[in-house]
Design a protein around this motif. Structure first.
Motif, short mmCIF file in Angstrom:
data_model
loop_
_atom_site.label_atom_id
_atom_site.label_comp_id
_atom_site.label_asym_id
_atom_site.label_seq_id
_atom_site.Cartn_x
_atom_site.Cartn_y
_atom_site.Cartn_z
N ARG A 41 0.65 -1.36 -0.10
CA ARG A 41 0.07 0.00 0.02
C ARG A 41 0.91 1.18 -0.05
N GLU A 42 1.97 1.27 0.68
CA GLU A 42 2.76 2.34 0.86
C GLU A 42 3.75 2.59 -0.32
N LEU A 43 4.17 1.61 -0.94
CA LEU A 43 5.27 1.46 -1.85
C LEU A 43 4.90 0.87 -3.59
N GLY A 44 3.70 0.50 -3.37
CA GLY A 44 3.23 -0.32 -4.60
C GLY A 44 3.75 -1.83 -4.53
N PRO A 45 2.88 -2.83 -4.95
CA PRO A 45 3.06 -4.23 -5.27
C PRO A 45 4.55 -4.77 -5.40
N ASP A 46 5.15 -4.13 -6.48
CA ASP A 46 6.43 -4.72 -6.85
C ASP A 46 7.59 -4.63 -5.57
N ALA A 47 7.19 -3.44 -4.58
CA ALA A 47 7.94 -3.52 -3.89
C ALA A 47 8.10 -4.77 -2.84
N VAL A 48 7.12 -5.61 -2.84
CA VAL A 48 7.10 -6.96 -1.88
C VAL A 48 7.59 -8.11 -2.80
N VAL A 67 -0.63 -22.77 -4.98
CA VAL A 67 -0.97 -21.61 -3.93
C VAL A 67 -2.17 -20.65 -4.27
N LEU A 68 -2.89 -20.30 -3.47
CA LEU A 68 -3.90 -19.24 -3.83
C LEU A 68 -3.79 -17.83 -2.88
N CYS A 69 -3.37 -17.10 -3.83
CA CYS A 69 -3.27 -15.62 -3.01
C CYS A 69 -4.66 -15.12 -2.83
N THR A 70 -4.85 -14.75 -1.55
CA THR A 70 -6.04 -14.11 -1.44
C THR A 70 -6.21 -12.65 -1.06
N CYS A 71 -4.92 -12.26 -1.67
CA CYS A 71 -4.76 -10.53 -1.44
C CYS A 71 -5.06 -9.77 -2.72
N SER A 72 -5.82 -9.13 -3.09
CA SER A 72 -5.98 -8.49 -4.54
C SER A 72 -4.86 -7.81 -4.72
N THR A 73 -4.18 -7.11 -3.64
CA THR A 73 -3.27 -5.94 -4.18
C THR A 73 -1.93 -6.63 -4.50
N ILE A 74 -1.64 -7.75 -4.21
CA ILE A 74 -0.48 -8.39 -4.46
C ILE A 74 -0.46 -9.63 -5.27
N GLY A 75 -1.81 -9.79 -5.74
CA GLY A 75 -2.16 -10.97 -6.44
C GLY A 75 -1.20 -11.17 -7.69
N ALA A 76 -1.23 -10.14 -8.49
CA ALA A 76 -0.43 -10.17 -9.62
C ALA A 76 1.26 -10.55 -9.61
N VAL A 77 1.59 -9.93 -8.24
CA VAL A 77 2.88 -10.26 -7.92
C VAL A 77 3.15 -11.64 -7.65
N ALA A 78 2.26 -12.23 -6.93
CA ALA A 78 2.22 -13.84 -6.62
C ALA A 78 2.20 -14.53 -7.83
N GLU A 79 1.19 -14.48 -8.62
CA GLU A 79 1.12 -15.21 -9.91
C GLU A 79 2.51 -15.00 -10.76
N ALA A 80 3.02 -13.88 -10.75
CA ALA A 80 4.33 -14.13 -11.58
C ALA A 80 5.56 -14.48 -10.97
N ALA A 81 5.41 -14.31 -9.45
CA ALA A 81 6.59 -15.25 -8.67
C ALA A 81 6.37 -16.85 -8.99
#
Length: 221
Positions: A41-48, A67-81
């Motif tokens: 939220r502070e730095l953007g999803p790519d920061a994590v 793995v199921l990522c239940t957080c919409s904010t970091i979902g795209a980052v999780a799929e890519a990882a």
């Protein structure tokens, strides 16, 4: 085993109950990392991205088949990882986005965290492209609602979400962008579909976790 990556502990009993209904006997492991959402939220999803990748690699080492990522904010980052290490990762809101696109071209996205809006819009655009459909997305940020959630005022949180959804004009589908908002759908009546992510996300992820698809190429960093 299916691992779930959460950014709030409130999701654990919700998904345990859904597992009992949708996939009895499926072993779940919950990773609860609220600091990921705080930083995103502070730095953007790519920061994590690195932290998410490390968490997924750990889940793979401990036996996760998906793995199921239940957080919409970091979902795209999780799929890519997940793609980077060969581990199937599903963002929990992807099936919901597909259902919204199928419902019609006018989609309203209701969220309580601003960092969720852009990832959800991008996801809907992906699903619209996949389906060959044109859509128009309107976003609604519910002021003050997230602060109620963080303070433990679940009733006030859900009512604020429901009130905002009732005020959405002319939509073919209303998307409740965060898993924490799902129960607000029970407060809404009318002909417009109100979509949330937990059940459809769990159902799709359970299918991934129980499939026979080989994971022999899995890399765990």
């Amino acid at each position: 085993m299916l691992t779930l990556l959460h950014t709030s502990p409130v999701h654990v009993p919700v998904f345990d109950a859904l597992r009992d209904e949708e996939a009895p006997g499926l072993a779940l492991r919950h990773l609860v990392r609220p600091e990921l959402l705080d930083r995103a939220r502070e730095l953007g999803p790519d920061a994590v991205a690195e932290e998410v990748a490390a968490a997924l690699a750990g889940a793979a080492r401990e036996g996760a088949r998906a793995v199921l990522c239940t957080c919409s904010t970091i979902g795209a980052v999780a799929e890519a990882a997940g793609a980077g290490i060969g581990l199937p990762v599903l963002r929990g809101d992807r099936p919901m986005a597909a259902a919204a696109v199928a419902a019609g071209p006018r989609i309203a996205v209701v969220a309580t965290v601003e960092s969720t809006l852009a990832p959800t819009e991008d996801l809907i655009a992906q699903e619209a492209d996949r389906a060959g459909r044109a859509v128009r997305v309107r976003t609604v940020l519910v002021p003050g609602a997230w602060e109620r959630f963080e303070a433990g005022d679940t009733e006030g949180y859900l009512e604020a979400v429901a009130t905002a959804a009732r005020e959405v004009p002319a939509a073919d589908a209303i998307v409740l962008a965060q898993a924490s908002m799902a129960s607000a759908a029970d407060r809404l009546t009318g002909g417009v579909p109100v979509l949330s992510s937990p059940r459809t996300g769990l159902r799709a992820a359970a299918q991934l976790a129980t499939s026979d698809r080989s994971l022999s190429g899995l890399r765990t960093m």
